[in-house]
Design an enzyme around this catalytic site. Structure first.
Site, short mmCIF file in Angstrom:
data_model
loop_
_atom_site.label_atom_id
_atom_site.label_comp_id
_atom_site.label_asym_id
_atom_site.label_seq_id
_atom_site.Cartn_x
_atom_site.Cartn_y
_atom_site.Cartn_z
CB CYS A 22 -0.77 -0.05 1.35
SG CYS A 22 -0.05 0.29 2.82
CG HIS A 50 3.86 -6.60 9.94
ND1 HIS A 50 4.55 -6.44 11.15
CD2 HIS A 50 2.95 -5.86 9.94
CE1 HIS A 50 4.19 -5.45 11.81
NE2 HIS A 50 2.90 -5.11 11.13
CG HIS A 83 1.96 0.15 11.87
ND1 HIS A 83 0.64 -0.19 11.12
CD2 HIS A 83 2.82 -0.95 12.01
CE1 HIS A 83 0.89 -1.36 10.55
NE2 HIS A 83 2.23 -1.88 11.26
CB CYS A 105 0.05 5.83 6.49
SG CYS A 105 -0.89 6.12 5.33
CG HIS A 133 -1.95 -3.28 15.03
ND1 HIS A 133 -1.67 -2.13 14.25
CD2 HIS A 133 -1.75 -4.33 13.99
CE1 HIS A 133 -1.35 -2.42 13.33
NE2 HIS A 133 -1.23 -3.62 12.81
CD GLU A 135 -3.71 1.92 11.97
OE1 GLU A 135 -3.27 1.08 11.05
OE2 GLU A 135 -4.75 2.42 12.06
CB CYS A 198 -6.97 2.33 4.89
SG CYS A 198 -6.02 2.38 3.40
CG ASN A 228 -3.52 -6.44 5.26
OD1 ASN A 228 -3.58 -6.81 4.27
ND2 ASN A 228 -2.65 -6.14 5.94
CB SER A 271 3.16 -5.92 4.94
OG SER A 271 2.57 -5.18 5.57
S1 SF4 Z 1 -3.59 3.40 6.37
FE1 SF4 Z 1 -2.39 1.60 6.58
S2 SF4 Z 1 -3.28 0.13 4.82
FE2 SF4 Z 1 -3.75 2.21 4.34
S3 SF4 Z 1 -2.37 3.03 2.86
FE3 SF4 Z 1 -1.75 3.71 5.14
S4 SF4 Z 1 -0.45 2.28 5.77
FE4 SF4 Z 1 -1.08 1.31 4.07
#
Ligand code: SF4
Length: 324
Positions: A22, A50, A83, A105, A133, A135, A198, A228, A271
């Site tokens: 992603c 990961h 994350h 992100c 987790h 995030e 997302c 995921n 990932s």
């Molecule tokens: S929110 Fe998470 S899954 Fe979505 S683009 Fe960002 S890192 Fe990737």
């Protein structure tokens, strides 16, 4: 390998569209590579992705993974992964004189802002996510009193409050978020729902379902602990296509897995580098392909990758280099 492929029946492997990293993961990896390429001593705080293969590749480029800031010397570049982290971690890194490269992100930054705003507005926060987790840990830095729930069996612990807000970890399945939202309607007077699932997660699921419809078997590639990735495997089953989940092509050793399958689909978590999907496609054809498909495994796998890849970068964009 030849004696196995002679028994095979797989004549085609298809790779799901829009697979590969992603954008969040890709950006964080690129930032780490850029720093190392600029000659900086570079560490990532936690594994930037990961995926053991990618981590080994980064290590070969001099980029080390550390678990805590205590392991990082002053002046070192430290990359925050996609994350994100709690705000105190960023502040501490800066106060220690580290060269902080924030790879959080942009979607996660938006989530962090939303959750903080809702706390400031007096909402009690419910976060759909996997406890511990990274995030979720980062988000809790902005909403320390948030209630984290995952499976439906957890939901009963959500208290009744006047003003509540519901958000989600980015990679949670959209259907679970919708069910939880419906459940919460009866728990409060005012409910604010901010859908922070997302879009990449949603698209990945859609493309996987689309691929699964027309094949006899799906192979889902991703880390065993990747939520995921597990969800993709589960969705294939719901849509009636048998699916197996693997971490890399090395997990494919038994051609019997492909018994009865002529067309096989391959997909991967956010990932999983798209190159890994090509390797898996090639491995399937060599292991269980018809004699013709096995003989042309490399070309067929590359062709499947070309069909799946879109012009938007599917891999990290920086040239490989080996740190001197
Ligand atoms: S929110 Fe998470 S899954 Fe979505 S683009 Fe960002 S890192 Fe990737």
């Amino acid at each position: 390998m030849g004696y196995l492929s002679a028994m095979g029946k797989v004549r085609q492997v298809r790779i799901a569209r829009r697979t590969g990293f992603c954008y969040g993961v890709r950006e964080a990896i690129d930032k780490a590579k850029e720093a190392a390429a600029a000659g900086k001593r570079t560490h990532t705080l936690g594994q930037v992705v990961h995926n053991e293969g990618v981590i080994a590749q980064l290590q070969a480029q001099g980029i080390k993974t550390v678990d805590t800031l205590d392991q990082v010397f002053e002046g070192t570049a430290v990359v925050i992964r996609a994350h994100g982290v709690r705000p105190e971690v960023l502040a501490r890194a800066e106060s220690r004189g580290l060269d902080v490269i924030d790879g959080t992100c942009t979607w996660v930054i938006q989530e962090q802002r939303e959750i903080k705003r809702l706390v400031d507005e007096g909402y009690s926060i419910v976060l759909l996510g996997t406890p511990h987790h990274p995030e979720v840990v980062g988000l809790l830095g902005f909403a320390p009193d948030a209630i984290v729930v995952d499976e439906e069996s957890d939901w009963a612990k959500i208290p009744r409050r006047k003003k509540m807000a519901l958000l989600s970890q980015s990679t949670q399945p959209p259907w679970k978020f919708e069910q939880l939202a419906a459940f919460m309607v009866g728990r409060c007077h005012e409910l604010k729902i901010v859908n922070t699932v997302c879009p990449v997660t949603i698209r990945r699921q859609e493309d996987t379902i689309e691929a699964a419809r027309d094949v006899d078997l799906m192979v889902v590639v991703g880390g065993r602990s990747s939520a995921n990735t597990k969800e993709l495997t589960r969705l294939c089953g719901i849509f009636g296509t048998r699916a197996i989940q693997i971490e890399s092509e090395e997990d494919l050793v038994d051609p019997a897995v492909f018994d009865g399958a002529e067309v096989v689909g391959v997909t991967g978590g956010t990932s999983t580098p798209i190159e890994d999907l090509r390797c898996v496609a090639e491995r399937i054809l060599r292991l269980a392909g018809t004699p013709e498909a096995a003989a042309a495994a490399e070309e067929l796998a590359s062709a499947a990758l070309m069909v799946a890849a879109t012009p938007a970068g599917r891999t990290t964009s920086l040239p490989e280099f080996v740190a001197g």
